[in-house]
Scaffold this motif. Sequence first.
Motif, PDB file in Angstrom:
ATOM      1  N   LEU A  97      44.573 -20.051 -33.604  1.00 24.96           N
ATOM      2  CA  LEU A  97      43.996 -18.714 -33.784  1.00 24.96           C
ATOM      3  C   LEU A  97      42.512 -18.708 -33.450  1.00 24.96           C
ATOM      4  CD1 LEU A  97      46.669 -18.571 -35.648  1.00 24.96           C
ATOM      5  CD2 LEU A  97      45.502 -16.655 -36.725  1.00 24.96           C
ATOM      6  N   VAL A  98      41.807 -19.765 -33.842  1.00 26.51           N
ATOM      7  CA  VAL A  98      40.382 -19.859 -33.525  1.00 26.51           C
ATOM      8  C   VAL A  98      40.175 -19.857 -32.014  1.00 26.51           C
ATOM      9  CG1 VAL A  98      38.345 -21.352 -33.656  1.00 26.51           C
ATOM     10  CG2 VAL A  98      39.785 -21.035 -35.675  1.00 26.51           C
ATOM     11  N   THR A  99      41.003 -20.602 -31.299  1.00 23.67           N
ATOM     12  CA  THR A  99      40.899 -20.657 -29.834  1.00 23.67           C
ATOM     13  C   THR A  99      41.093 -19.277 -29.222  1.00 23.67           C
ATOM     14  OG1 THR A  99      41.749 -22.931 -29.826  1.00 23.67           O
ATOM     15  CG2 THR A  99      41.848 -21.718 -27.753  1.00 23.67           C
ATOM     16  N   HIS A 100      42.117 -18.576 -29.672  1.00 20.46           N
ATOM     17  CA  HIS A 100      42.424 -17.264 -29.103  1.00 20.46           C
ATOM     18  C   HIS A 100      41.417 -16.187 -29.516  1.00 20.46           C
ATOM     19  CE1 HIS A 100      46.891 -18.604 -28.608  1.00 20.46           C
ATOM     20  NE2 HIS A 100      46.115 -19.049 -27.646  1.00 20.46           N
ATOM     21  N   ALA A 101      40.722 -16.424 -30.626  1.00 18.26           N
ATOM     22  CA  ALA A 101      39.736 -15.440 -31.096  1.00 18.26           C
ATOM     23  C   ALA A 101      38.313 -15.790 -30.671  1.00 18.26           C
ATOM     24  CB  ALA A 101      39.798 -15.340 -32.619  1.00 18.26           C
ATOM     25  N   ALA A 102      38.155 -16.875 -29.936  1.00 18.05           N
ATOM     26  CA  ALA A 102      36.823 -17.419 -29.654  1.00 18.05           C
ATOM     27  C   ALA A 102      35.880 -16.403 -29.018  1.00 18.05           C
ATOM     28  CB  ALA A 102      36.940 -18.657 -28.767  1.00 18.05           C
ATOM     29  N   TYR A 103      36.386 -15.634 -28.061  1.00 16.52           N
ATOM     30  CA  TYR A 103      35.503 -14.735 -27.308  1.00 16.52           C
ATOM     31  C   TYR A 103      35.249 -13.411 -28.031  1.00 16.52           C
ATOM     32  CZ  TYR A 103      35.601 -17.976 -23.428  1.00 16.52           C
ATOM     33  OH  TYR A 103      35.438 -19.102 -22.641  1.00 16.52           O
ATOM     34  N   SER A 104      35.865 -13.225 -29.199  1.00 19.93           N
ATOM     35  CA  SER A 104      35.608 -12.010 -29.976  1.00 19.93           C
ATOM     36  C   SER A 104      34.224 -12.012 -30.602  1.00 19.93           C
ATOM     37  CB  SER A 104      36.661 -11.858 -31.084  1.00 19.93           C
ATOM     38  OG  SER A 104      37.955 -11.759 -30.555  1.00 19.93           O
ATOM     39  N   LEU A 105      33.671 -13.204 -30.817  1.00 18.04           N
ATOM     40  CA  LEU A 105      32.369 -13.302 -31.472  1.00 18.04           C
ATOM     41  C   LEU A 105      31.242 -12.782 -30.590  1.00 18.04           C
ATOM     42  CD1 LEU A 105      30.611 -14.231 -33.827  1.00 18.04           C
ATOM     43  CD2 LEU A 105      30.655 -16.551 -32.878  1.00 18.04           C
TER      44      LEU A 105
ATOM     45  N   CYS B 171      23.575 -18.837 -25.889  1.00 20.57           N
ATOM     46  CA  CYS B 171      24.770 -19.662 -26.119  1.00 20.57           C
ATOM     47  C   CYS B 171      26.042 -18.871 -25.830  1.00 20.57           C
ATOM     48  CB  CYS B 171      24.794 -20.167 -27.556  1.00 20.57           C
ATOM     49  SG  CYS B 171      26.246 -21.155 -27.968  1.00 20.57           S
ATOM     50  N   ASP B 172      26.880 -19.420 -24.987  1.00 21.12           N
ATOM     51  CA  ASP B 172      28.197 -18.834 -24.720  1.00 21.12           C
ATOM     52  C   ASP B 172      29.130 -19.298 -25.838  1.00 21.12           C
ATOM     53  OD1 ASP B 172      30.634 -17.945 -23.823  1.00 21.12           O
ATOM     54  OD2 ASP B 172      30.420 -18.731 -21.783  1.00 21.12           O
ATOM     55  N   THR B 173      29.141 -18.556 -26.922  1.00 24.59           N
ATOM     56  CA  THR B 173      29.898 -18.987 -28.097  1.00 24.59           C
ATOM     57  C   THR B 173      31.399 -19.026 -27.842  1.00 24.59           C
ATOM     58  OG1 THR B 173      29.925 -16.707 -28.928  1.00 24.59           O
ATOM     59  CG2 THR B 173      28.167 -18.157 -29.709  1.00 24.59           C
ATOM     60  N   GLY B 174      31.876 -18.137 -26.980  1.00 29.82           N
ATOM     61  CA  GLY B 174      33.304 -18.137 -26.676  1.00 29.82           C
ATOM     62  C   GLY B 174      33.735 -19.446 -26.054  1.00 29.82           C
ATOM     63  N   LEU B 175      32.969 -19.920 -25.071  1.00 30.63           N
ATOM     64  CA  LEU B 175      33.280 -21.189 -24.419  1.00 30.63           C
ATOM     65  C   LEU B 175      33.128 -22.351 -25.389  1.00 30.63           C
ATOM     66  CD1 LEU B 175      33.956 -22.773 -21.862  1.00 30.63           C
ATOM     67  CD2 LEU B 175      31.515 -22.778 -21.292  1.00 30.63           C
ATOM     68  N   LEU B 176      32.068 -22.314 -26.203  1.00 32.77           N
ATOM     69  CA  LEU B 176      31.827 -23.392 -27.162  1.00 32.77           C
ATOM     70  C   LEU B 176      32.964 -23.501 -28.172  1.00 32.77           C
ATOM     71  CD1 LEU B 176      30.034 -25.520 -28.559  1.00 32.77           C
ATOM     72  CD2 LEU B 176      28.909 -23.632 -29.780  1.00 32.77           C
ATOM     73  N   ILE B 177      33.344 -22.371 -28.765  1.00 29.52           N
ATOM     74  CA  ILE B 177      34.378 -22.386 -29.810  1.00 29.52           C
ATOM     75  C   ILE B 177      35.740 -22.745 -29.231  1.00 29.52           C
ATOM     76  CG2 ILE B 177      35.623 -20.964 -31.481  1.00 29.52           C
ATOM     77  CD1 ILE B 177      33.007 -19.371 -31.840  1.00 29.52           C
ATOM     78  N   SER B 178      36.089 -22.132 -28.092  1.00 34.07           N
ATOM     79  CA  SER B 178      37.403 -22.406 -27.501  1.00 34.07           C
ATOM     80  C   SER B 178      37.516 -23.858 -27.053  1.00 34.07           C
ATOM     81  CB  SER B 178      37.671 -21.465 -26.328  1.00 34.07           C
ATOM     82  OG  SER B 178      36.717 -21.646 -25.298  1.00 34.07           O
TER      83      SER B 178
ATOM     84  N   ILE C 139      32.086 -35.210 -26.308  1.00 40.95           N
ATOM     85  CA  ILE C 139      31.939 -35.330 -24.852  1.00 40.95           C
ATOM     86  C   ILE C 139      32.751 -34.254 -24.141  1.00 40.95           C
ATOM     87  CG2 ILE C 139      32.427 -36.798 -22.851  1.00 40.95           C
ATOM     88  CD1 ILE C 139      31.917 -39.213 -24.696  1.00 40.95           C
ATOM     89  N   ASP C 140      33.968 -34.023 -24.609  1.00 40.85           N
ATOM     90  CA  ASP C 140      34.830 -33.033 -23.978  1.00 40.85           C
ATOM     91  C   ASP C 140      34.225 -31.635 -24.055  1.00 40.85           C
ATOM     92  OD1 ASP C 140      37.384 -32.589 -22.645  1.00 40.85           O
ATOM     93  OD2 ASP C 140      37.969 -31.478 -24.437  1.00 40.85           O
ATOM     94  N   VAL C 141      33.695 -31.268 -25.226  1.00 39.54           N
ATOM     95  CA  VAL C 141      33.044 -29.962 -25.390  1.00 39.54           C
ATOM     96  C   VAL C 141      31.787 -29.892 -24.523  1.00 39.54           C
ATOM     97  CG1 VAL C 141      31.898 -28.416 -27.021  1.00 39.54           C
ATOM     98  CG2 VAL C 141      33.969 -29.632 -27.715  1.00 39.54           C
TER      99      VAL C 141
END
Length: 383
Positions: free
Chosen positions: A25-33, A39-46, A240-242
Motif C-alpha cells: 500500500l505504501v508503494t502504491h500511495a507513494a506519489y500521493s504525498l 525531494c521527489d518523495t514519490g520516487l524515494l518512498i516507492s 544502495i538500491d534506493v
Amino acid sequence: MNKGTAASRSANWDALRALAMFLVLVTHAAYSLGPIGECDTGLLISSAAIICDPIFFALSGYFAIRALKRPLKDYYLNKVMTIILPLFVYSVVLYLYSALRAGQDLFIGDYFIFFADHLSGAWWFIPALVPCLVAAPFVAKGFEALSDRQVFALGCILAALFTFGAVFNLLQWACLQIGVESLASLCSVMLNLVPPSMLTKAPQFFELFILGGIFRRVAPHITKRASNGLIACGLACWVIDVSFALCDIPRTDPSFFWLFIAIGAMALCERVAIRSQVAQRAISWAAMRSYSIYLLNLEALGTASVIFYDLSVFGVIATMAVPMRILMWVAMVLCAYGIALAVASLIDIALLKPVQKVFRCLCMKPPRSAAQEQQSETALRSG
C-alpha cells in the motif's frame, strides 16, 4: 521447541508477511504525498517500499518448498482453493462494485475484460507466483537429495551471480556516462553470457522464491554473527538500491540487490521475538488476510484518498505545512490498510470460506488418519 516458542516464531513470519503487505500500500500511495522541496518523495518512498516484492516471493518459497505431506494432486487442489478461488471471488465483487458505482450495466464480457486487466496490471503478482508454486514440490524433492552444505553452496552461488550482475550493471552505466561505449558493450556481453540477467527474466522472481527454500534449510545453522552480517548486508543493499533509484542509475526488475535485501529481512525476522499472545493473534489475523488485502489494496487506497484529499475532510492537505502533509499521508495509508483489512475480513468469512468449503467437498478428499493408511497398506499387501 515448546508451544510458546513455536507460536512466537510463527508470529514472526506472520508479522513479516503483514508488514510486506502494508508496504504494498505504501508503494502504491507513494506519489500521493507530492514533492517536498527538491525531494521527489514519490520516487524515494516507492523505491524504499518496493522491497515488499522480493520479501513476498522469498516468504512464498520459505513456506512452499517443503516435503509434501499429501498427494501431489491434493497439493495443487489446495493451491487452486487458496490462490485461484479468491481471485474469482474478489474479481466478481470488485467488478460489481466498480460497475454499480459508475452506473454501468453488467455484462459478462466486461467482467472478463476487468479480470484480465487486473491480472496483467494490479494483480501481476499472482501470474508470476503461480509457476513457482507449480514447481515447488519438485524443487523440494531436489532439495531433499542435497546435503545442508550443498544447499548452502547453492545459496552462495545465487549470491555470487547477483553480485556479479549488480557490479556489471553499475559498470555498464558508468561506462555510458563517460562515453566509453566499447566497455559498456563488454559489460552488456557479460550480463548476457553469465546467468544474472537470465535469472531476472523468465520466470521472473523464481530465484527469490528458491531463496526462501534455501533459507529455511540453512537457518538452523546460521550463527548469531552470520545473522548480523546478513542483516547488515541487507540494510546496506536496501540503501544502495534506493540511492541508485534517486540517482537515476538503471536497475533491473527484479533488482540484483533484492536477493540480499530479502535474505536480510528473513534473518532479522528470525531474531525478533513476539511474546504477547494478544499481539500474536492480532498479527496472525492481519497476516491471514494479506492475500485478500492485496486484491483490495488499490480500491482501498482510492477510497481513503477520496476521504483525505478529494473531500478534504481534514482540510486542504496540499496547503498544509510539510509535517502535517506527511502526517495526513501516513494517516491515509493506515486508513486504506484498515479499510482493506475490514472488507477482506468480511468477504473472506461471508463469501470466500463458503465457496472454498463447497470446493473442498466436491474436489478434495478428507485427510486420512494414520490408522486408515495402515489398513489400506495391509489390504494392498494381502491382496
